[in-house]
Design an enzyme around this catalytic site. Structure first.
Site, PDB file in Angstrom:
ATOM      1  CB  THR A  71      -0.968   0.050   1.197  1.00  0.00           C
ATOM      2  OG1 THR A  71      -1.620   1.325   1.182  1.00  0.00           O
ATOM      3  CG2 THR A  71      -0.268  -0.138   2.535  1.00  0.00           C
ATOM      4  CE  LYS A 101      -7.833   4.966  -2.150  1.00  0.00           C
ATOM      5  NZ  LYS A 101      -8.634   3.978  -1.453  1.00  0.00           N
ATOM      6  CD  GLU A 131      -2.918  -0.638   5.427  1.00  0.00           C
ATOM      7  OE1 GLU A 131      -3.861  -0.563   4.614  1.00  0.00           O
ATOM      8  OE2 GLU A 131      -2.033   0.227   5.527  1.00  0.00           O
ATOM      9  CD1 TRP A 191      -3.171   4.494  -1.525  1.00  0.00           C
ATOM     10  CD2 TRP A 191      -3.989   6.402  -0.716  1.00  0.00           C
ATOM     11  NE1 TRP A 191      -4.183   4.192  -0.651  1.00  0.00           N
ATOM     12  CE2 TRP A 191      -4.701   5.331  -0.143  1.00  0.00           C
ATOM     13  CE3 TRP A 191      -4.335   7.715  -0.354  1.00  0.00           C
ATOM     14  CZ2 TRP A 191      -5.738   5.524   0.768  1.00  0.00           C
ATOM     15  CZ3 TRP A 191      -5.369   7.904   0.558  1.00  0.00           C
ATOM     16  CH2 TRP A 191      -6.053   6.814   1.111  1.00  0.00           C
TER      17      TRP A 191
HETATM   18  P1  AMP Z   1      -6.537   1.374   0.118  1.00  0.00           P
HETATM   19  O1  AMP Z   1      -5.704   0.676   1.105  1.00  0.00           O
HETATM   20  O2  AMP Z   1      -5.748   1.907  -1.029  1.00  0.00           O
HETATM   21  O3  AMP Z   1      -7.688   0.532  -0.324  1.00  0.00           O
HETATM   22  O4  AMP Z   1      -7.145   2.670   0.797  1.00  0.00           O
HETATM   23  C1  AMP Z   1      -7.846   2.634   2.016  1.00  0.00           C
HETATM   24  C2  AMP Z   1      -8.311   4.008   2.388  1.00  0.00           C
HETATM   25  O5  AMP Z   1      -9.219   4.517   1.399  1.00  0.00           O
HETATM   26  C3  AMP Z   1      -9.067   4.138   3.675  1.00  0.00           C
HETATM   27  O6  AMP Z   1      -8.218   4.166   4.804  1.00  0.00           O
HETATM   28  C4  AMP Z   1      -9.815   5.452   3.470  1.00  0.00           C
HETATM   29  O7  AMP Z   1      -8.963   6.560   3.683  1.00  0.00           O
HETATM   30  C5  AMP Z   1     -10.159   5.389   1.997  1.00  0.00           C
HETATM   31  N1  AMP Z   1     -11.511   4.835   1.813  1.00  0.00           N
HETATM   32  C6  AMP Z   1     -11.843   3.573   1.458  1.00  0.00           C
HETATM   33  N2  AMP Z   1     -13.176   3.442   1.351  1.00  0.00           N
HETATM   34  C7  AMP Z   1     -13.720   4.647   1.654  1.00  0.00           C
HETATM   35  C8  AMP Z   1     -15.059   5.148   1.745  1.00  0.00           C
HETATM   36  N3  AMP Z   1     -16.121   4.405   1.457  1.00  0.00           N
HETATM   37  N4  AMP Z   1     -15.215   6.437   2.132  1.00  0.00           N
HETATM   38  C9  AMP Z   1     -14.151   7.223   2.407  1.00  0.00           C
HETATM   39  N5  AMP Z   1     -12.876   6.804   2.330  1.00  0.00           N
HETATM   40  C10 AMP Z   1     -12.652   5.533   1.964  1.00  0.00           C
END
Ligand code: AMP
Length: 544
Positions: free
Chosen positions: A183, A434, A326, A439
């Protein structure tokens, strides 16, 4: 001999049982691939299992064994799916590489993971060729879809086609590693998360439940989520568990998706808001329809209310999911609560716009800066922490745990918990942006910006964007007497970051906000720029 008190069997939770089950019970159920060249091919769960055995044998012949990392650099298609099960069935750890990372990160993760084999899509060849000298541990390269006249690394089908399908999956403990995802949603180098058999089977069991993705054999799922990002939200594990039809597409264009929804009778789909923005625009323009689609799951970033309303007005249910790499990745999902039918339209939309409730297997709480647990009253907001059966304990190759003494993992998201158990993201404490589901590191942009002549201090924040959800805005303080312009700042950092990281705008201020301890206060800066809109981007209607 002392007899055990319990009288039940030991039946380890092993992901290979998912594909065995699908082969035995749903062997004819289709797996469809929509390839990047526009063609479509069909196979079945039975064939996927059979070819995975061939691949496991082929890997063994290359000299790979338990724990060895097998990497993929590929979009979604059946051969990628075969590789998931083939690599793990051989005892390996599947490392799905995200091709959107930039070369330094790709070099870092390939070497950090100590990948031994890389399987890739022909369209990634320029990237693979450029990376080969940097990857120190990869011994074998295999290409999934060599076009006619290809000269280069061996073809996947020929490679596995030379083997029989008699392979017996390598014995594994429930807690053995199976998958690795990095990540970049953190500061510094990307961090690796290793998944295990047990966690992933439990995740799949949770995911198919009615209150989660609501998947059954009768359904057809099309994840518009790359298999290289957080397990494609777990769908390649969940689909064989119920034996549903699975459609994998290497092409995410709205037209291709709409054609697939219609032709393959897709009932369930999942993707980040950016995907749906495109799809909605396409449908509004062409008058195409989404005939068979019953449910879409929106996640990765907050689902805008306007988007939820649009799907509802087209008779499609919305599941709003929150999760993280994670967490394998599902942490919570807004499905339908008890009393749904009695709720007004507005109440249902309000419910769906929150990030939902945890399935069994995940626990959630919010804490203040001092670590005190805050009430689930819908008013307090604090750092969101989770623990559970598929939550990380520590990052790959890091000694220090990623959790506290009680097992709580701090997500870097800021949220409120409502009395009915729904979670609502209100902010983010981690310093990343994001954009379109991927990211961008604000810190790296700031470091690059302060290297530009005339910039004294810089801070980067995410600003809402109707297509990409967030785009970076760089806020700079000029050095005294300097007249550096926004264009000059952008020109100065252009070569140091990936093209899609480049801020959409640069603004200058006299002073940036700081906390009492002298740290940049991104929270205050975000508040100051709450109403900021990039030029040419129409005012957003969807967020509220
Ligand atoms: P990733 O590990 O790349 O899948 O990113 C995870 C992160 O995406 C989370 O910690 C949030 O900051 C953001 N995220 C995922 N789903 C949502 C959602 N439904 N609403 C707002 N933020 C989200």
């Amino acid at each position: 001999m002392t007899l055990r008190l319990g009288t039940q069997q030991d039946w380890p939770l092993n992901v290979m049982r998912l594909v065995d089950h699908a082969e035995r019970e749903h062997g004819d159920r289709e797996v469809v691939s929509a390839w990047a060249d526009g063609s479509t091919s069909r196979t079945s769960w039975g064939e996927i299992a059979r070819k995975a055995r061939q691949m496991a044998r082929a890997l063994e012949k290359l000299g790979l064994g338990k724990g060895d990392r097998v990497a993929t650099l590929a979009m979604n298609h059946e051969r990628h799916l075969i590789s998931w099960y083939g690599a793990i069935g051989m005892g390996g750890v599947l490392h799905t590489i995200n091709p959107r990372l930039f070369p330094e990160q790709l070099a870092y993760i390939g070497n950090h993971a100590e990948d031994r084999v890389l399987l890739y899509d022909a369209m990634m060849k320029p990237l693979v060729d450029a990376m080969k000298p940097a990857w120190k541990t990869i011994e074998h390269y295999i290409v999934y879809d060599p076009p006619a006249g290809w000269e280069g690394d061996p073809s996947f089908e020929e490679w596995i086609g030379a083997e029989d399908d008699e392979f017996r999956w390598v014995e594994a403990d429930e807690r053995d590693p199976i998958g690795l995802c990095y990540t970049s949603g953190t500061t510094g180098n990307p961090k690796g998360v290793i998944y295990e058999h047990r966690g992933m089977v439990l995740h799949a069991l949770a995911e198919v439940q009615p209150d989660c993705f609501d998947l059954g054999k009768r359904d057809c799922a099309l994840p518009i989520v790359p298999m290289f990002h957080a397990n494609a939200w777990g769908l390649p594990w969940a689909a064989p568990l119920v034996g549903c039809k699975l459609v994998l597409s290497a092409d995410y264009s709205a037209k291709r998706m709409v054609d697939l929804f219609r032709d393959e009778k897709v009932t369930h789909s999942a993707g980040v808001p950016t995907i749906w923005v495109d799809m909605i625009a396409h449908i509004e323009k062409t008058g195409d329809t989404l005939d068979n689609l019953k449910t879409v799951t929106i996640g990765g970033s907050a689902a805008p209310r306007a988007m939820i309303k649009w799907f509802r007005s087209h008779g499609i249910e919305v599941g709003h999911a929150w999760g993280m790499t994670e967490l394998s990745p599902i942490g919570s999902l807004a499905g339908k609560p008890a009393g749904w039918e009695d709720m007004s339209d507005e109440e249902q939309i309000e419910w769906t716009a929150r990030q939902g409730r945890v399935p069994f297997g995940i626990e959630m709480r919010i804490v203040d800066d001092a670590g005190n647990v805050l009430p689930r009253d819908g008013k307090a907001s604090g750092d969101l922490q989770v623990r559970g059966a598929w939550v990380i304990e520590r990052y790959f190759k890091e000694d220090a745990p990623a959790i506290d003494a009680d097992g709580w993992f701090s997500t870097g998201d800021v949220a409120a918990l409502h009395p009915d158990g729904t979670m609502q993201i209100t902010d983010r404490s981690k310093d990343v942006i994001k954009s379109g589901g991927e990211w961008i590191s604000s810190i790296e942009l700031e470091n690059a910006a302060v290297g530009v002549d005339g910039v004294a201090e810089a801070a980067c924040i995410g600003i809402f964007h109707p297509k990409w959800d967030e785009r970076p805005l760089l806020v700079c303080v000029r050095e005294e007497g300097h007249h550096v312009t926004g264009e000059e700042v952008l020109a100065g950092i252009r070569d140091q970051v990936a093209k899609w990281w480049l801020p959409d705008a640069v603004e200058f201020v006299d002073e940036l906000p700081h906390t009492a301890t002298g740290k940049l206060s991104k929270k205050t800066l975000r508040e100051q720029f709450a109403d900021y809109r990039f030029e040419g981007v129409e005012a957003m209607t969807g967020r509220d």
